[in-house]
Design a protein around this motif. Structure first.
Motif, PDB file in Angstrom:
ATOM      1  N   TYR A 175       0.789  -1.380  -0.215  1.00 28.00           N
ATOM      2  CA  TYR A 175       0.055   0.019   0.277  1.00 28.00           C
ATOM      3  C   TYR A 175       0.764   1.186  -0.428  1.00 28.00           C
ATOM      4  CZ  TYR A 175      -4.526  -2.107   0.274  1.00 28.00           C
ATOM      5  OH  TYR A 175      -5.722  -3.001   0.526  1.00 28.00           O
ATOM      6  N   THR A 176       2.072   1.109   0.961  1.00 26.42           N
ATOM      7  CA  THR A 176       3.289   2.540   0.324  1.00 26.42           C
ATOM      8  C   THR A 176       3.970   2.642  -0.554  1.00 26.42           C
ATOM      9  OG1 THR A 176       4.309   0.621   1.455  1.00 26.42           O
ATOM     10  CG2 THR A 176       3.741   2.110   3.542  1.00 26.42           C
ATOM     11  N   GLN A 177       3.593   1.364  -1.202  1.00 25.46           N
ATOM     12  CA  GLN A 177       4.325   1.656  -2.974  1.00 25.46           C
ATOM     13  C   GLN A 177       3.571   2.591  -3.292  1.00 25.46           C
ATOM     14  OE1 GLN A 177       5.318  -2.528  -3.207  1.00 25.46           O
ATOM     15  NE2 GLN A 177       7.763  -1.705  -2.873  1.00 25.46           N
ATOM     16  N   VAL A 178       2.186   2.415  -3.510  1.00 20.68           N
ATOM     17  CA  VAL A 178       1.529   2.678  -4.726  1.00 20.68           C
ATOM     18  C   VAL A 178       1.571   4.481  -4.448  1.00 20.68           C
ATOM     19  CG1 VAL A 178      -1.597   2.750  -4.623  1.00 20.68           C
ATOM     20  CG2 VAL A 178      -0.522   1.058  -4.302  1.00 20.68           C
ATOM     21  N   LEU A 179       1.684   4.326  -2.960  1.00 18.80           N
ATOM     22  CA  LEU A 179       1.401   6.160  -2.742  1.00 18.80           C
ATOM     23  C   LEU A 179       2.802   6.422  -3.237  1.00 18.80           C
ATOM     24  CD1 LEU A 179      -0.017   8.357  -1.648  1.00 18.80           C
ATOM     25  CD2 LEU A 179       0.512   7.957   0.968  1.00 18.80           C
ATOM     26  N   GLN A 180       4.113   5.453  -3.083  1.00 21.12           N
ATOM     27  CA  GLN A 180       5.431   6.326  -3.391  1.00 21.12           C
ATOM     28  C   GLN A 180       5.113   6.399  -4.550  1.00 21.12           C
ATOM     29  OE1 GLN A 180       6.617   3.019  -1.800  1.00 21.12           O
ATOM     30  NE2 GLN A 180       7.153   3.890   0.900  1.00 21.12           N
ATOM     31  N   MET A 181       4.430   5.493  -5.655  1.00 19.01           N
ATOM     32  CA  MET A 181       4.899   5.288  -7.094  1.00 19.01           C
ATOM     33  C   MET A 181       4.309   6.510  -7.740  1.00 19.01           C
ATOM     34  SD  MET A 181       7.193   3.661  -8.050  1.00 19.01           S
ATOM     35  CE  MET A 181       7.014   3.797  -9.693  1.00 19.01           C
ATOM     36  N   SER A 182       3.088   7.084  -6.796  1.00 16.65           N
ATOM     37  CA  SER A 182       2.245   8.434  -7.451  1.00 16.65           C
ATOM     38  C   SER A 182       3.044   9.527  -6.962  1.00 16.65           C
ATOM     39  CB  SER A 182       0.617   7.795  -6.847  1.00 16.65           C
ATOM     40  OG  SER A 182      -0.173   7.255  -6.665  1.00 16.65           O
ATOM     41  N   ILE A 183       3.757   9.636  -6.027  1.00 20.61           N
ATOM     42  CA  ILE A 183       4.277  10.956  -6.128  1.00 20.61           C
ATOM     43  C   ILE A 183       5.798  10.740  -7.158  1.00 20.61           C
ATOM     44  CG2 ILE A 183       5.648  11.843  -3.668  1.00 20.61           C
ATOM     45  CD1 ILE A 183       3.458  10.860  -1.722  1.00 20.61           C
ATOM     46  N   ILE A 184       6.403   9.926  -6.814  1.00 20.66           N
ATOM     47  CA  ILE A 184       7.375  10.075  -7.702  1.00 20.66           C
ATOM     48  C   ILE A 184       6.848  10.084  -9.280  1.00 20.66           C
ATOM     49  CG2 ILE A 184       9.009   8.658  -8.844  1.00 20.66           C
ATOM     50  CD1 ILE A 184       9.272   7.005  -6.127  1.00 20.66           C
ATOM     51  N   PHE A 185       6.010  10.367  -9.907  1.00 21.86           N
ATOM     52  CA  PHE A 185       5.838  10.194 -11.092  1.00 21.86           C
ATOM     53  C   PHE A 185       5.447  11.651 -11.270  1.00 21.86           C
ATOM     54  CE2 PHE A 185       3.820   5.663 -12.039  1.00 21.86           C
ATOM     55  CZ  PHE A 185       5.371   5.271 -13.017  1.00 21.86           C
ATOM     56  N   GLY A 410      12.889  19.839  -1.817  1.00 21.62           N
ATOM     57  CA  GLY A 410      11.979  18.746  -0.635  1.00 21.62           C
ATOM     58  C   GLY A 410      11.628  17.736  -1.185  1.00 21.62           C
ATOM     59  N   LEU A 411      10.563  18.110  -2.218  1.00 22.80           N
ATOM     60  CA  LEU A 411      10.275  17.044  -2.772  1.00 22.80           C
ATOM     61  C   LEU A 411      11.008  16.286  -3.550  1.00 22.80           C
ATOM     62  CD1 LEU A 411       7.651  15.898  -3.863  1.00 22.80           C
ATOM     63  CD2 LEU A 411       7.950  17.835  -5.626  1.00 22.80           C
ATOM     64  N   LEU A 412      12.136  16.273  -4.378  1.00 18.60           N
ATOM     65  CA  LEU A 412      12.421  15.925  -5.053  1.00 18.60           C
ATOM     66  C   LEU A 412      13.747  14.886  -4.169  1.00 18.60           C
ATOM     67  CD1 LEU A 412      14.126  15.070  -8.218  1.00 18.60           C
ATOM     68  CD2 LEU A 412      11.768  17.241  -7.529  1.00 18.60           C
ATOM     69  N   VAL A 413      14.041  15.366  -3.304  1.00 19.52           N
ATOM     70  CA  VAL A 413      14.996  14.455  -1.779  1.00 19.52           C
ATOM     71  C   VAL A 413      13.853  13.363  -1.572  1.00 19.52           C
ATOM     72  CG1 VAL A 413      15.910  14.465   0.027  1.00 19.52           C
ATOM     73  CG2 VAL A 413      16.348  15.960  -1.536  1.00 19.52           C
ATOM     74  N   ALA A 414      12.346  14.237  -0.983  1.00 21.82           N
ATOM     75  CA  ALA A 414      11.632  13.422  -0.525  1.00 21.82           C
ATOM     76  C   ALA A 414      11.475  11.652  -1.494  1.00 21.82           C
ATOM     77  CB  ALA A 414      10.149  13.349  -0.245  1.00 21.82           C
ATOM     78  N   ILE A 415      11.211  11.782  -2.950  1.00 24.59           N
ATOM     79  CA  ILE A 415      11.007  11.030  -3.626  1.00 24.59           C
ATOM     80  C   ILE A 415      11.757  10.170  -4.449  1.00 24.59           C
ATOM     81  CG2 ILE A 415      11.272  10.470  -6.963  1.00 24.59           C
ATOM     82  CD1 ILE A 415       9.684  13.260  -7.195  1.00 24.59           C
ATOM     83  N   ILE A 416      13.310  10.722  -3.603  1.00 24.17           N
ATOM     84  CA  ILE A 416      14.279   9.389  -3.732  1.00 24.17           C
ATOM     85  C   ILE A 416      14.281   8.916  -2.234  1.00 24.17           C
ATOM     86  CG2 ILE A 416      17.226   9.377  -3.228  1.00 24.17           C
ATOM     87  CD1 ILE A 416      17.699  11.762  -5.011  1.00 24.17           C
ATOM     88  N   PHE A 417      13.700   9.746  -1.272  1.00 25.98           N
ATOM     89  CA  PHE A 417      13.992   8.440  -0.108  1.00 25.98           C
ATOM     90  C   PHE A 417      12.715   7.333  -0.396  1.00 25.98           C
ATOM     91  CE2 PHE A 417      16.150  11.750   2.286  1.00 25.98           C
ATOM     92  CZ  PHE A 417      16.791  11.033   2.944  1.00 25.98           C
ATOM     93  N   LEU A 418      11.869   7.732  -1.061  1.00 20.30           N
ATOM     94  CA  LEU A 418      10.096   6.836  -1.323  1.00 20.30           C
ATOM     95  C   LEU A 418      10.991   6.472  -2.011  1.00 20.30           C
ATOM     96  CD1 LEU A 418       7.412   9.371  -1.503  1.00 20.30           C
ATOM     97  CD2 LEU A 418       7.859   8.324  -0.145  1.00 20.30           C
ATOM     98  N   ALA A 419      11.981   5.764  -2.847  1.00 20.19           N
ATOM     99  CA  ALA A 419      11.630   5.478  -3.690  1.00 20.19           C
ATOM    100  C   ALA A 419      13.150   4.053  -3.430  1.00 20.19           C
ATOM    101  CB  ALA A 419      13.019   4.971  -4.869  1.00 20.19           C
ATOM    102  N   SER A 420      13.805   3.913  -2.350  1.00 12.48           N
ATOM    103  CA  SER A 420      14.612   3.482  -1.454  1.00 12.48           C
ATOM    104  C   SER A 420      13.553   2.528  -0.508  1.00 12.48           C
ATOM    105  CB  SER A 420      15.699   4.270  -0.716  1.00 12.48           C
ATOM    106  OG  SER A 420      16.074   3.502   0.051  1.00 12.48           O
TER     107      SER A 420
END
Length: 570
Positions: A175-185, A410-420
């Motif tokens: 479930y967290t991965q669904v939210l993570q990928m939405s933010i990443i895109f 902060g958003l771009l750094v968060a993306i890298i965190f979320l991907a990890s």
């Protein structure tokens, strides 16, 4: 980073963790913990599969790889859509029909317990090490931003992921991965727009790509058939196909994602979704790296992107030499900018003669800048023999933190965190499920209760989390992290895939033959890699083929009545 950036970063991470814990409430048994009660919809499966593969390494290393060597790495993924089709036809229905927890359970039914255990152990070795590398990638970010030792940031990131993975299991991961990928895109789209926006006013996207092309950075397709070249159309289609087939078909970190679906149809739709979106996504990430290269043709880049290594030189006895090299570096880029102005004018006026002339001058300035850079690297080695001299992983990070506006950093750094977090949590969950189902439940404790296995799963998840954090602490010496992960996978995936190919399609080969074929093959693969005979992607094809061939040969010396057989059709 500013206060806005820190607020965006921590709010995003807190949202992900709280959402994962909330969605994973009520887990009562091992089926719920390891497979989410097999109830997740196809789009959840598809995004979870993508998030597992797209770690922080993808968003840190891929732009840096494109910056330094162009877009040829995209060919690595050309075999992915073909692999998804094969998986949907063969692997998926078999795994679902058998109702397995892990891919390796099937191997005991088809062969024997030792083949199942060997394959599981090969997976645990390579996935445990590669997960440590994925933890290290975002640790670089915090280390660079906060100017503190990477050891502390590694411990922080690893602990964060282990926290919600231990508690929530597969449901928390998916479930967290669904939210993570939405933010990443969304973040990638913003990043691409920002890079183009930051180019000089007279330079648009077309001119930027033309400039990058004249420097050899837009070489997305290489048709040459060269076994020593890691990234060509053929290594991607053939070697990449076997790597992706093994990764998605036999690696529990991925198999565990599509086993969570409620039906064969949902698993297939999720995998096909990944096959359709992954290549364009990777192309876009590499394109961002190429545009960053174009940006730094007009703006002087750091003499070396890893500023921590530069800081060591500045406080050493070599600081005067560094100052001279920095002046040369600035002068070269001033010369380059004048040449680029002429090139852009020539492109807009379709002056082919001027384009050819300025291209030659541009290549000369590139050569000068590379010479200066190499002198800096030599100086780093002279000052510290253990210095990290590959700065690909720092290119995109340095660009973002020095050019993007407050909040967006902060958003771009968060993306890298979320991907990890997405890739690491999937991997730790798969390491735990394989250990519990294929080792603990099969050899150590065969008759425990559901509650007992659930508690053991959480303990094993925690232990693997600690192991991967320890590996992450030693990952800094591996160069480009994206290549390091894929090289590591190629050492094992071919052998593992060969075992499954024999299991599915070569019915006359039994357990004893395939077991020793796998052992012999793995030894040969390590020798080939150590001697650097071929590019690493070919190891996947070689490993797979050797297991099949050696298995067929060895079967001639094994009495047929000693081998278990398992009917594939039912």
């Amino acid at each position: 980073m500013s206060g806005y950036d820190w607020a965006v970063l921590f709010a995003t991470i807190a949202l992900i963790i709280c959402y994962g814990i909330y969605k994973s409430k009520g887990i009562k048994n091992i089926d719920g913990y390891l497979l989410g009660n097999r109830s997740l919809p196809w789009y959840n499966v598809g995004l979870s599969v993508m998030a597992t593969q797209a770690s922080a390494i993808t968003f840190l290393s891929a732009p840096g790889l494109a910056y330094s060597s162009g877009m040829s790495f995209v060919q690595f993924y050309f075999g992915l859509p073909l692999a998804m089709i094969v998986l949907c036809i063969t692997f998926v229905p078999i795994f679902h029909r058998l109702r397995v927890f892990t891919a390796y359970e099937f191997l005991e039914k088809r062969f024997d317990i030792k083949t199942r255990a060997l394959t599981a152990i090969l997976f645990l070795i390579q996935r445990g090490i590669s997960t440590g590398i994925t933890i290290f990638a975002p640790s670089i970010i915090l280390s660079t931003i906060l100017h503190i030792d990477v050891t502390y940031t590694t411990l922080f990131i690893g602990s964060l992921v282990v926290l919600y993975t231990v508690y929530g299991g597969t449901k928390a991961v998916s479930y967290t991965q669904v939210l993570q990928m939405s933010i990443i895109f969304g973040g990638l789209l913003v990043a691409g727009i920002m890079v183009v926006h930051l180019l000089p006013q007279e330079v648009g996207l077309v001119e930027a790509l033309h400039i990058a092309g004249k420097s050899g950075k837009t070489n997305a397709i290489d048709l040459t058939f060269d076994l020593d070249n890691q990234y060509t159309l053929w290594t991607g289609l053939i070697g990449g196909f076997f790597l992706q087939l093994s990764y998605f078909g036999t690696d529990q970190s991925q198999v565990g994602r599509y086993l969570t679906s409620s039906s064969i149809r949902d698993s297939r739709q999720g995998l096909l979704m990944n096959g359709l979106l992954k290549v364009p996504m990777q192309f876009a990430i590499l394109l961002i790296g190429v545009l960053v290269f174009a940006y730094y043709q007009y703006n002087t880049p750091p003499i070396f992107f890893n500023q921590q290594e530069v800081a060591k030189l500045k406080t050493s006895s070599h600081h005067h030499e560094l100052q001279k090299l920095e002046k040369q570096h600035t002068a070269v880029y001033q010369e380059k900018q004048a040449v680029l102005d002429e090139l852009v004018h020539a492109v807009k006026t379709d002056d082919d003669a001027a384009i050819a002339r300025t291209r030659g001058r541009l290549q000369e300035t590139d050569r000068k800048s590379q010479e200066v850079r190499q002198q800096v690297i030599d100086l780093m080695k002279k000052n510290d023999s253990n210095a990290e001299t590959n700065d690909n992983n720092y290119v995109f990070l340095s660009f973002v933190t020095s050019t993007f506006p407050k909040g967006l950093i902060g958003l771009l750094v968060a993306i890298i965190f979320l991907a990890s977090m997405g890739a690491t949590s999937s991997a730790i969950n798969s390491l735990a499920s394989t250990t519990i189902v294929d080792i603990y439940k099969r050899f150590v404790n065969k008759n425990d209760s559901d509650r007992g296995y659930l508690n053991a799963s959480r303990v094993i998840t925690f232990i693997w989390g600690i192991f991967t954090i320890l590996i992450a602490l030693y990952a800094s010496q591996l160069g480009n992290l994206l290549e390091a992960v894929n090289i590591l996978g190629s050492l094992f995936y071919g052998t593992i895939l060969g075992i499954f190919i024999v299991a599915f399609y070569v019915k006359r080969v039994g357990g004893m033959a395939v077991f020793w074929a796998a052992v012999i093959t793995e030894a040969i693969i390590v020798i080939i890699w150590n001697m650097d005979i071929v590019a690493f992607l070919w190891l996947n094809l070689i490993g797979c083929a050797l297991v099949v061939i050696i298995g067929l040969i060895l079967q001639q010396f094994v009495s047929n009545n000693k081998d278990k057989r398992f009917p594939i059709q039912s």
